[in-house]
Write an enzyme that holds these catalytic residues in place. Sequence first.
Site, PDB file in Angstrom:
ATOM      1  N   GLU A   1     -34.485   5.156   7.497  1.00 41.35           N
ATOM      2  CA  GLU A   1     -33.352   4.222   7.449  1.00 41.35           C
ATOM      3  C   GLU A   1     -33.485   3.158   8.537  1.00 41.35           C
ATOM      4  O   GLU A   1     -33.683   3.475   9.715  1.00 41.35           O
ATOM      5  CB  GLU A   1     -32.045   4.999   7.645  1.00 41.35           C
ATOM      6  CG  GLU A   1     -30.827   4.106   7.501  1.00 41.35           C
ATOM      7  CD  GLU A   1     -29.512   4.880   7.636  1.00 41.35           C
ATOM      8  OE1 GLU A   1     -29.466   6.078   7.314  1.00 41.35           O
ATOM      9  OE2 GLU A   1     -28.528   4.258   8.075  1.00 41.35           O
TER      10      GLU A   1
ATOM     11  N   ASP B   1     -36.604  22.220  12.195  1.00 48.00           N
ATOM     12  CA  ASP B   1     -35.994  22.385  10.872  1.00 48.00           C
ATOM     13  C   ASP B   1     -34.648  21.644  10.842  1.00 48.00           C
ATOM     14  O   ASP B   1     -33.642  22.152  11.325  1.00 48.00           O
ATOM     15  CB  ASP B   1     -35.811  23.888  10.628  1.00 48.00           C
ATOM     16  CG  ASP B   1     -35.161  24.209   9.304  1.00 48.00           C
ATOM     17  OD1 ASP B   1     -34.607  23.296   8.663  1.00 48.00           O
ATOM     18  OD2 ASP B   1     -35.199  25.392   8.913  1.00 48.00           O
TER      19      ASP B   1
ATOM     20  N   LYS C   1     -22.496  11.844  10.305  1.00 53.69           N
ATOM     21  CA  LYS C   1     -23.731  11.455   9.611  1.00 53.69           C
ATOM     22  C   LYS C   1     -24.553  10.559  10.540  1.00 53.69           C
ATOM     23  O   LYS C   1     -25.768  10.690  10.675  1.00 53.69           O
ATOM     24  CB  LYS C   1     -23.389  10.737   8.303  1.00 53.69           C
ATOM     25  CG  LYS C   1     -24.578  10.437   7.410  1.00 53.69           C
ATOM     26  CD  LYS C   1     -25.257   9.118   7.708  1.00 53.69           C
ATOM     27  CE  LYS C   1     -26.417   8.872   6.745  1.00 53.69           C
ATOM     28  NZ  LYS C   1     -27.197   7.683   7.117  1.00 53.69           N
TER      29      LYS C   1
ATOM     30  N   HIS D   1     -27.590  -4.270  10.448  1.00 47.31           N
ATOM     31  CA  HIS D   1     -28.143  -3.648   9.243  1.00 47.31           C
ATOM     32  C   HIS D   1     -28.817  -4.679   8.351  1.00 47.31           C
ATOM     33  O   HIS D   1     -29.876  -4.438   7.798  1.00 47.31           O
ATOM     34  CB  HIS D   1     -27.026  -2.971   8.454  1.00 47.31           C
ATOM     35  CG  HIS D   1     -26.857  -1.540   8.835  1.00 47.31           C
ATOM     36  ND1 HIS D   1     -26.443  -0.584   7.955  1.00 47.31           N
ATOM     37  CD2 HIS D   1     -27.068  -0.913  10.002  1.00 47.31           C
ATOM     38  CE1 HIS D   1     -26.392   0.579   8.577  1.00 47.31           C
ATOM     39  NE2 HIS D   1     -26.763   0.399   9.811  1.00 47.31           N
TER      40      HIS D   1
HETATM   41  C1  MEV Z   1     -25.238   4.779   8.719  1.00 47.79           C
HETATM   42  O1  MEV Z   1     -26.373   5.514   8.366  1.00 47.79           O
HETATM   43  C2  MEV Z   1     -24.471   5.495   9.803  1.00 47.79           C
HETATM   44  C3  MEV Z   1     -23.143   4.868  10.181  1.00 47.79           C
HETATM   45  O2  MEV Z   1     -22.327   4.698   9.015  1.00 47.79           O
HETATM   46  C4  MEV Z   1     -22.493   5.809  11.155  1.00 47.79           C
HETATM   47  C5  MEV Z   1     -21.054   5.488  11.485  1.00 47.79           C
HETATM   48  O3  MEV Z   1     -20.362   4.872  10.664  1.00 47.79           O
HETATM   49  O4  MEV Z   1     -20.637   5.906  12.572  1.00 47.79           O
HETATM   50  C6  MEV Z   1     -23.324   3.503  10.769  1.00 47.79           C
END
Ligand code: MEV
Length: 441
Positions: A84, A297, A281, A394
């Site tokens: 990513e 792992d 995430k 991004h």
């Molecule tokens: C993207 O992979 C992860 C984010 O969405 C994490 C977040 O919103 O804190 C940027």
Amino acid sequence: MKTVSGFSKLTKLEKINFLVENYLQSSSKNSETIKSFWHDDAEAQRIFDDFSENTITNFYAPYGVVPNFLLNDKIYCVPMVIEESSVVAACAKSAKFWQDRGGFKAKIIDTEKVGQVHFIWKGESEKLFSFFNETAKPKILEYVKPLVQNMEKRGGGLKDIELRDHTDKEDGYYQVWATFETCDAMGANFINSVLESIGKSLRDQVFESELFVGTEKELLVVMAILSNYTPNCRVQAWVECPVKELEDSGLEMSAELFVEKFQRAVRIAHIDVNRATTHNKGIFNGIDAVILATGNDFRAIEACGHTYAAKDGQYKSLTHCEVKDGMFKFWIDIPLALGTVGGLTALHPMAKISLDMLGRPGAKELMMIVAASGLAQNFGALRSLVTSGIQKGHMKMHLINILNQLEATEEEREVVKREFENQVVSFQGVRATLAKLRNLQ
Ligand code: MEV
């Protein structure tokens, strides 16, 4: 689609041919594409093939690094494997930001691992407990000695076993709850072998004991397996500095407003499960990338982290933020059962390089590095979210991916990048700009 029997017995080429003939007719180049990802060195390829089954090729992932990562007063260059875009960049930006503000700090809370023998036994619970504690337990500990000797020499081993009664949830359901110290190894094979022996010893002892009669002699071992939930194999990492030192031109707002918004963002991830999931995430973007690079792992780490995030009955943020007496503190508290010896860490040539790059850490040091990487990632994401928004960074990376996909030349890239400097990036937009450029040429 055609089914196949004995697929695993086919050679690699036969497997590819079968796939190309039956599943991959989209392009005549599919077979060549698959083979183009084989390693040039046949011996290296054999090692990869042997990690798994039915292997036909390799699936590449980018291997990036975050230099200047200051943790516990030591500078690390942190390896990250992740596909990513923006993750490595965000981590590097956080590392740079905190390098001037004391860096990251981390400490180990504990390193205990756990396993369970799940079994069914029908009889008087008290009878089983006194048999387990007075007779079976010492014999089990003696029985597993040959298996734990080596680990004991390294300072670890089986720490304790206890019987747990779960008959209120399931008829006849008990567990032997075992705790382990596995030093620098993740220890899954060690733990599982010991657990299977514990189950066998207990079953045989119950069967042979004169204390039990009739169906009491029948102890059914359902399964013996480690638990990936290791709340006592835990680490904390943090950053802190006076609020006024957070001042930074990149924030485009005062340090006070930044802290206010940042704190709210963390708070929201504690109260709203939808936000908590995305928030965590992002943390795992950082954590998994280092875990993968070091041959650990990531599924085990994720499963454990998410369970821990829900330990209070609601899924919440794994990070915390506090402002007290003008000091900003941001920290992560997370279980991480990692290894730096054995398993893939010893076999994968790039995992070895990663561990070398980190200065050959032991498991505890790696736990701290990984936790700090997760925190750095989360700091970077929240910093963007509460200031410029996430899309700015991004989209820059997204643009590169689109340009690669559309096979843009060097000159085209430069023109398109300039064009999209202050414009929202979209696939259609980039394609249209490229088309215009190509028609002009
Ligand atoms: C993207 O992979 C992860 C984010 O969405 C994490 C977040 O919103 O804190 C940027």
